[in-house]
Design an enzyme around this catalytic site. Structure first.
Site, PDB file in Angstrom:
ATOM      1  N   ASP A  95       0.810  -1.228   0.000  1.00 26.52           N
ATOM      2  CA  ASP A  95       0.000   0.000   0.000  1.00 26.52           C
ATOM      3  C   ASP A  95       0.843   1.279   0.000  1.00 26.52           C
ATOM      4  O   ASP A  95       0.355   2.353   0.320  1.00 26.52           O
ATOM      5  CB  ASP A  95      -0.952   0.003   1.202  1.00 26.52           C
ATOM      6  CG  ASP A  95      -0.191   0.057   2.521  1.00 26.52           C
ATOM      7  OD1 ASP A  95       1.047   0.028   2.496  1.00 26.52           O
ATOM      8  OD2 ASP A  95      -0.843   0.130   3.577  1.00 26.52           O
ATOM      9  N   CYS A 145       5.166  -0.030   2.533  1.00 27.51           N
ATOM     10  CA  CYS A 145       5.843  -1.302   2.803  1.00 27.51           C
ATOM     11  C   CYS A 145       7.225  -1.150   3.434  1.00 27.51           C
ATOM     12  O   CYS A 145       7.574  -1.904   4.329  1.00 27.51           O
ATOM     13  CB  CYS A 145       5.900  -2.159   1.552  1.00 27.51           C
ATOM     14  SG  CYS A 145       6.648  -1.309   0.160  1.00 27.51           S
ATOM     15  N   HIS A 201       8.629  -2.744  -4.326  1.00 32.99           N
ATOM     16  CA  HIS A 201       8.065  -3.309  -3.097  1.00 32.99           C
ATOM     17  C   HIS A 201       9.104  -3.910  -2.150  1.00 32.99           C
ATOM     18  O   HIS A 201      10.100  -4.476  -2.584  1.00 32.99           O
ATOM     19  CB  HIS A 201       7.031  -4.377  -3.451  1.00 32.99           C
ATOM     20  CG  HIS A 201       6.324  -4.925  -2.248  1.00 32.99           C
ATOM     21  ND1 HIS A 201       5.513  -4.134  -1.473  1.00 32.99           N
ATOM     22  CD2 HIS A 201       6.339  -6.144  -1.672  1.00 32.99           C
ATOM     23  CE1 HIS A 201       5.057  -4.864  -0.458  1.00 32.99           C
ATOM     24  NE2 HIS A 201       5.539  -6.085  -0.562  1.00 32.99           N
TER      25      HIS A 201
END
Lengths: 301, 192
Positions: free
Chosen positions: A107, A110, A292
Site C-alpha cells: 500500500d 511497505c 516493493h
C-alpha cells in the site's frame, strides 16, 4: 541513486492486489487515460475514489504484515511463469542465505511498515530473554523521547504530531510485556496504533532530512534542478501511501540509529545486498523487488 | 473512527490563535462537522470579504484529508462558482497527517492570493483569468462585495436595478454575471 524508480525489470502484474506498490499509481493513471473529456472536478472525484477503492481492496485481501513463510515456497510460484530466468536463479541464492520472509501489504507503506515490524519484533524477542530492560530498548526510548523537540524544531505542528509521538512512545513502553504474537496482532490491527506508528516513521525520516538539509539536498533535486527540501518532505515523505526511496531510508536509519540490509532481487540472477549505513551489521533485513519491500529472516534468526 | 483527541487538540490550538485570520466553529456534537472562516487577503480582489467554508471530518482523519467547500460564493479559478468545490492538492493526494484543519484553511487563504489557472476547478473563471485579467479582477471584486461582505450597505448598483423594478435576486445574479458592469447587467435583464 533511486532503487524505487528503477523498474527496468518490472514483474508482470495480473490483478490490482498482485501489483507492486509502484504500480498503484500506474494502475490509476492507466484507468484515467480516457477521462480527458471530464471536468477537473469529476476527474478529481474519480481519482480519489479509485485510489481509495484500490487501497481498500488491498487492505481486505492482504494483512498489513503476513505470517512467516519459506523463501522459495513464497517466491517460486510467483516467478514460475516469468520468462526472465534470472529471478529463479536469484530466488535460489536468497533461499540459501535466508530462512523465511513475511509479506508486507502493498500500500505504499511497505518499507516503513516492514522496517518497523522487524525492528520491534527483534526487540521483543531480545527483551523476552532478559530480566531487566535491555540497552537497545533504553536507547530507542531516549531517541524517540528526544525526537519530539526535533519535530517541533523543524516546524511540525504540535497538535498534529502529539498523538503519533505518544502512540510510538507507548508502544515502546509496552515492549517488555509483549510476545512476538501479541506484537503481530497489534501491528495488524486496522483500528489500532499500527498505521500511526508507521506514519510516525515518515515524520522521523522527514525531520532528519530537514535537520540535515545541506547534506540531503544534492539527492533530492527536482525537475527544475533545484533542491527544495521542504517540498520534497511535503510531497514525497509525509503523504500516506507514498513510496519510500533511498533518501528516506538513509534518513530514517540515521534518525533511529537502526541499520538495515536490503537485498535487491531482479532479473540479473545475482541479488545484490546493500547495507545502510555501510559497514553496519543490521538485524533488520528487507527484500526489495522493483516497487516493493518484504521482510527477510536470516538462517540464524 | 477519526481521532477525537486530535480534533479536540486542534480546536483548542485554533481557539488560542487570534493572529492568523482563520476561525473554526463546531457544528455537530461528534465534532465531525465544522465551519471555518477565512478573511480575503489584502491586495487581492477578495480583500474585505469573509469566506465561510464547510468542513467535514472523514472517518479516516487524519490519514484522510478533511472535506472542505466554500459556502460563500467566490469568483476564483480553483473554486467552483456554482458549488464552492475546491481544487487544491493538499485536500486531495498531497494531504498528510502532518497537516491540520488550520494549515488547510491557511492554504486556502494562500490560494486566494495565488490562483493556479493551469489546474482549474472552474473553467469559465480560469479562462477569464487568463484572457481578460482586468475583467476577472472586477468580477471577483464584485462577487466579494455582493456575497462575502456583511450586508450593512447594499451596493448602489443593486439598489438602482431594484428601483427599476427587477427583483433583488435577479439583479444580483445579473450583476454577478456581468462582473459588476451595470449597463451589461441591465441589458441582460431586459433581454431575458
Amino acid at each position: 541513486m533511486n532503487p524505487a524508480g528503477d523498474d527496468s525489470a518490472t514483474t508482470t502484474t495480473t490483478t490490482t492486489t498482485e501489483a507492486a506498490d509502484g504500480d498503484l499509481q500506474r494502475a490509476l493513471e492507466a484507468s484515467l487515460r480516457d477521462v480527458g473529456t471530464m471536468s477537473a472536478q469529476e476527474q478529481d472525484r474519480l481519482t480519489i475514489d479509485q485510489l481509495n477503492d484500490i487501497v481498500a481492496t488491498i487492505a481486505q485481501e492482504q494483512p498489513m504484515v503476513g505470517a512467516k513463510v519459506g523463501i522459495s515456497e513464497a517466491l517460486a510460484a510467483e516467478y514460475a511463469e516469468n520468462p526472465m530466468k534470472g529471478f529463479a536463479l536469484g530466488i535460489d541464492i536468497l533461499n540459501a542465505k535466508y530462512s523465511a520472509m513475511r509479506r508486507v501489504r502493498k500500500d505504499g507503506n511497505c518499507f516503513y511498515r516492514g522496517f518497523l515490524y522487524r525492528y520491534l519484533e527483534a526487540l521483543v524477542l531480545a527483551q523476552q530473554q532478559q530480566p531487566t530492560t535491555i540497552p537497545e530498548l533504553v536507547r530507542i526510548r531516549e531517541v524517540v523521547k528526544g525526537s519530539k523537540k526535533k519535530l517541533l524544531d523543524v516546524g511540525y505542528d504540535e497538535s498534529a504530531m502529539d498523538m503519533f509521538w505518544e502512540m510510538f512512545a507507548e508502544l515502546l513502553d509496552q515492549v517488555p510485556s509483549l510476545t512476538p504474537d501479541a506484537l503481530h496482532l497489534k501491528l495488524n490491527d486496522e483500528q489500532g496504533v499500527s498505521n500511526h506508528v508507521v506514519w510516525f516513521c515518515r515524520a522521523l525520516s522527514a525531520t532528519q532530512i530537514k535537520l540535515n538539509a545541506d547534506r540531503f539536498a544534492p539527492f533530492i533535486m527536482g525537475e527544475d534542478g533545484l533542491a527544495d527540501v521542504d517540498k520534497f518532505c511535503r510531497t514525497e515523505v509525509e503523504p500516506v501511501n507514498h513510496e519510500c526511496e533511498q533518501v528516506q531510508i538513509i534518513a530514517l536509519t540515521e534518525m533511529l540509529q537502526v541499520p538495515v540490509t536490503i537485498e535487491y532481487l531482479d532479473a540479473s540472477g545475482h541479488p545484490s545486498s546493500i547495507v545502510f549505513p555501510e559497514g553496519a551489521h543490521p538485524t533488520v533485513k528487507l527484500l526489495y523487488r522493483p516497487g516493493h519491500y518484504d521482510i527477510l529472516y536470516d538462517t540464524t534468526d | 473512527m477519526a481521532d477525537k483527541g486530535r480534533i479536540k487538540k486542534e480546536l483548542t490550538e485554533l481557539s488560542r490563535d487570534t493572529k492568523s485570520g482563520v476561525t473554526v466553529e463546531v457544528k455537530s456534537e461528534d465534532m465531525h462537522e465544522l465551519e471555518g472562516t477565512i478573511s480575503g487577503p489584502e491586495g487581492t480582489p477578495y480583500e474585505g470579504g469573509t469566506y465561510v467554508i464547510t468542513i467535514s471530518i472523514p472517518r479516516g482523519y487524519p490519514f484522510e484529508p478533511p472535506k472542505m467547500k466554500f459556502l460563500t460564493k467566490i469568483w476564483h479559478p480553483n473554486i467552483s462558482s456554482q458549488t464552492g468545490a475546491i481544487c487544491l492538492d493538499i485536500l486531495k493526494d498531497q494531504w498528510s497527517p502532518a497537516l491540520t484543519i488550520k494549515t488547510a484553511l491557511l492554504s486556502l487563504q494562500a490560494l486566494l492570493c495565488s490562483p493556479e489557472p493551469e489546474d482549474p476547478q472552474d473553467a469559465q473563471v480560469a479562462t477569464m483569468y487568463k484572457q481578460d485579467p482586468a475583467k476577472f479582477r472586477q468580477t471577483a471584486k464584485f462577487w466579494t462585495e455582493t456575497y462575502a461582505q456583511k450586508s450593512d450597505g447594499e451596493s448602489a448598483a443593486i439598489s438602482r436595478l431594484v428601483e427599476m423594478g427587477f427583483s433583488r435576486d435577479r439583479a444580483v445574479a445579473a450583476l454577478a454575471q456581468a462582473g459588476g458592469d451595470e449597463t451589461e447587467a441591465v441589458n441582460k435583464l431586459l433581454s431575458s
